[in-house]
Write a protein that holds these residues in place. Sequence first.
Motif, PDB file in Angstrom:
ATOM      1  N   GLN A 155      31.585 -16.322  22.591  1.00  0.00           N
ATOM      2  CA  GLN A 155      32.596 -17.377  22.646  1.00  0.00           C
ATOM      3  C   GLN A 155      32.751 -17.937  24.051  1.00  0.00           C
ATOM      4  O   GLN A 155      32.997 -19.142  24.225  1.00  0.00           O
ATOM      5  CB  GLN A 155      33.941 -16.852  22.132  1.00  0.00           C
ATOM      6  N   ASP A 156      32.627 -17.059  25.048  1.00  0.00           N
ATOM      7  CA  ASP A 156      32.684 -17.533  26.435  1.00  0.00           C
ATOM      8  C   ASP A 156      31.552 -18.517  26.703  1.00  0.00           C
ATOM      9  O   ASP A 156      31.745 -19.542  27.376  1.00  0.00           O
ATOM     10  CB  ASP A 156      32.587 -16.355  27.406  1.00  0.00           C
ATOM     11  N   PHE A 157      30.369 -18.216  26.177  1.00  0.00           N
ATOM     12  CA  PHE A 157      29.229 -19.104  26.380  1.00  0.00           C
ATOM     13  C   PHE A 157      29.416 -20.416  25.619  1.00  0.00           C
ATOM     14  O   PHE A 157      29.136 -21.496  26.151  1.00  0.00           O
ATOM     15  CB  PHE A 157      27.938 -18.418  25.927  1.00  0.00           C
ATOM     16  N   PHE A 158      29.917 -20.340  24.395  1.00  0.00           N
ATOM     17  CA  PHE A 158      30.115 -21.543  23.592  1.00  0.00           C
ATOM     18  C   PHE A 158      31.158 -22.471  24.219  1.00  0.00           C
ATOM     19  O   PHE A 158      31.117 -23.686  24.014  1.00  0.00           O
ATOM     20  CB  PHE A 158      30.539 -21.180  22.165  1.00  0.00           C
ATOM     21  N   ASN A 159      32.086 -21.897  24.956  1.00  0.00           N
ATOM     22  CA  ASN A 159      33.129 -22.702  25.610  1.00  0.00           C
ATOM     23  C   ASN A 159      32.743 -23.147  27.016  1.00  0.00           C
ATOM     24  O   ASN A 159      33.545 -23.798  27.690  1.00  0.00           O
ATOM     25  CB  ASN A 159      34.432 -21.903  25.684  1.00  0.00           C
ATOM     26  N   ALA A 160      31.546 -22.782  27.449  1.00  0.00           N
ATOM     27  CA  ALA A 160      31.130 -23.079  28.819  1.00  0.00           C
ATOM     28  C   ALA A 160      30.618 -24.513  28.938  1.00  0.00           C
ATOM     29  O   ALA A 160      30.049 -25.073  27.998  1.00  0.00           O
ATOM     30  CB  ALA A 160      30.036 -22.109  29.251  1.00  0.00           C
ATOM     31  N   HIS A 161      30.833 -25.095  30.094  1.00  0.00           N
ATOM     32  CA  HIS A 161      30.307 -26.434  30.401  1.00  0.00           C
ATOM     33  C   HIS A 161      29.043 -26.253  31.259  1.00  0.00           C
ATOM     34  O   HIS A 161      29.074 -26.410  32.482  1.00  0.00           O
ATOM     35  CB  HIS A 161      31.356 -27.269  31.126  1.00  0.00           C
ATOM     36  N   ILE A 162      27.960 -25.913  30.596  1.00  0.00           N
ATOM     37  CA  ILE A 162      26.706 -25.670  31.307  1.00  0.00           C
ATOM     38  C   ILE A 162      26.007 -26.998  31.599  1.00  0.00           C
ATOM     39  O   ILE A 162      26.333 -28.037  31.011  1.00  0.00           O
ATOM     40  CB  ILE A 162      25.784 -24.735  30.503  1.00  0.00           C
ATOM     41  N   SER A 163      25.038 -26.968  32.496  1.00  0.00           N
ATOM     42  CA  SER A 163      24.341 -28.190  32.887  1.00  0.00           C
ATOM     43  C   SER A 163      23.422 -28.662  31.761  1.00  0.00           C
ATOM     44  O   SER A 163      23.029 -27.874  30.888  1.00  0.00           O
ATOM     45  CB  SER A 163      23.524 -27.937  34.160  1.00  0.00           C
ATOM     46  N   PRO A 164      23.052 -29.939  31.748  1.00  0.00           N
ATOM     47  CA  PRO A 164      22.113 -30.439  30.738  1.00  0.00           C
ATOM     48  C   PRO A 164      20.794 -29.673  30.746  1.00  0.00           C
ATOM     49  O   PRO A 164      20.223 -29.406  29.682  1.00  0.00           O
ATOM     50  CB  PRO A 164      21.902 -31.898  31.145  1.00  0.00           C
ATOM     51  N   LEU A 165      20.319 -29.304  31.924  1.00  0.00           N
ATOM     52  CA  LEU A 165      19.063 -28.559  32.021  1.00  0.00           C
ATOM     53  C   LEU A 165      19.190 -27.193  31.356  1.00  0.00           C
ATOM     54  O   LEU A 165      18.290 -26.751  30.620  1.00  0.00           O
ATOM     55  CB  LEU A 165      18.667 -28.402  33.494  1.00  0.00           C
ATOM     56  N   GLN A 166      20.302 -26.521  31.576  1.00  0.00           N
ATOM     57  CA  GLN A 166      20.531 -25.217  30.953  1.00  0.00           C
ATOM     58  C   GLN A 166      20.700 -25.355  29.446  1.00  0.00           C
ATOM     59  O   GLN A 166      20.208 -24.530  28.674  1.00  0.00           O
ATOM     60  CB  GLN A 166      21.759 -24.558  31.572  1.00  0.00           C
ATOM     61  N   SER A 167      21.370 -26.405  29.014  1.00  0.00           N
ATOM     62  CA  SER A 167      21.563 -26.624  27.587  1.00  0.00           C
ATOM     63  C   SER A 167      20.253 -26.876  26.876  1.00  0.00           C
ATOM     64  O   SER A 167      20.031 -26.399  25.760  1.00  0.00           O
ATOM     65  CB  SER A 167      22.514 -27.809  27.372  1.00  0.00           C
ATOM     66  N   GLY A 168      19.363 -27.625  27.511  1.00  0.00           N
ATOM     67  CA  GLY A 168      18.116 -27.989  26.861  1.00  0.00           C
ATOM     68  C   GLY A 168      17.026 -26.949  26.953  1.00  0.00           C
ATOM     69  O   GLY A 168      16.205 -26.823  26.031  1.00  0.00           O
ATOM     70  N   CYS A 169      16.997 -26.180  28.041  1.00  0.00           N
ATOM     71  CA  CYS A 169      15.863 -25.292  28.307  1.00  0.00           C
ATOM     72  C   CYS A 169      16.150 -23.810  28.076  1.00  0.00           C
ATOM     73  O   CYS A 169      15.225 -23.039  27.823  1.00  0.00           O
ATOM     74  CB  CYS A 169      15.392 -25.463  29.755  1.00  0.00           C
ATOM     75  N   CYS A 170      17.409 -23.400  28.172  1.00  0.00           N
ATOM     76  CA  CYS A 170      17.719 -21.963  28.198  1.00  0.00           C
ATOM     77  C   CYS A 170      18.172 -21.407  26.860  1.00  0.00           C
ATOM     78  O   CYS A 170      18.332 -20.186  26.729  1.00  0.00           O
ATOM     79  CB  CYS A 170      18.806 -21.696  29.252  1.00  0.00           C
TER      80      CYS A 170
END
Length: 269
Positions: A155-170
């Motif tokens: 849930q912590d990860f789902f609520n995180a505002h990660i970068s576009p690069l992290q969202s697409g690649c990780c």
Amino acid sequence: MALSNNVIGAINFVAMLLSIPVIGAGIWLATEPDNSCVKILQWPVIILGMLILKVALAGFVGGFWRIPWLLIFYLIAMLILIILLACLTVFIYMVTVRGSGHLAPSRAYLEYRLDDFSGWLRRRVHSSYKWDRIRGCLSSSNTCAELNQSYHMAQDFFNAHISPLQSGCCKPPTECGYTFVNPTYWISPINIAADMDCLKWNNDQNQLCYNCDSCKAGLLANLKREWRRADVILLITLIALICVYLIGCCAFRNAKTEDLFRRYKQGYT
């Protein structure tokens, strides 16, 4: 005439200072991990900033030491550089005007699609030859490893505002229905046919989704965000540089007028 020359020299000194934000924007882009992997914009910006610095220096020397041909060179060369800077500023805006993230159900972060971006940007990552080099550079960075250190609960990860690069690649696309183990390890997909990227996901920490179109889209979204910031700096510098250039032209014209009057008076007496 001497006063006018000093004014021209001071104006050109200001032009020298205005080259610093341009060079700084290029250096900042070069230090960003994604831009250092793609290597598209930073060098043109740095080179243009260096040229502005050198031309302004020539005008500074020409103004204080009364070298007319240097001042003429400055006026012509700086006009060309202002046009080039304006073209670069407009170009960056045009290639980054498209491309935005999409909301995923029960997620704070956005997801990205390659088709949303401009054709020029897509061509930078389209060919396998170009992408193999970029992928190797991205996978060697700590972009994805940082997520494992920051988020341990789903849930912590789902609520995180990660970068576009992290969202697409990780991580895999949300619509695939993978189950969270940690930010870079997912199992048991529900809908493997939802997207071709669902089949490309690999829990190998050197693979992940670096072969996915979502990774390419995330990279372009990151580039867009950083290029837009650099473009604001270039635009402000461009406006200031145009103002300085126009003031310099007026000062140069006044200096020439004073010189003509001085010669006329000398000839008359």
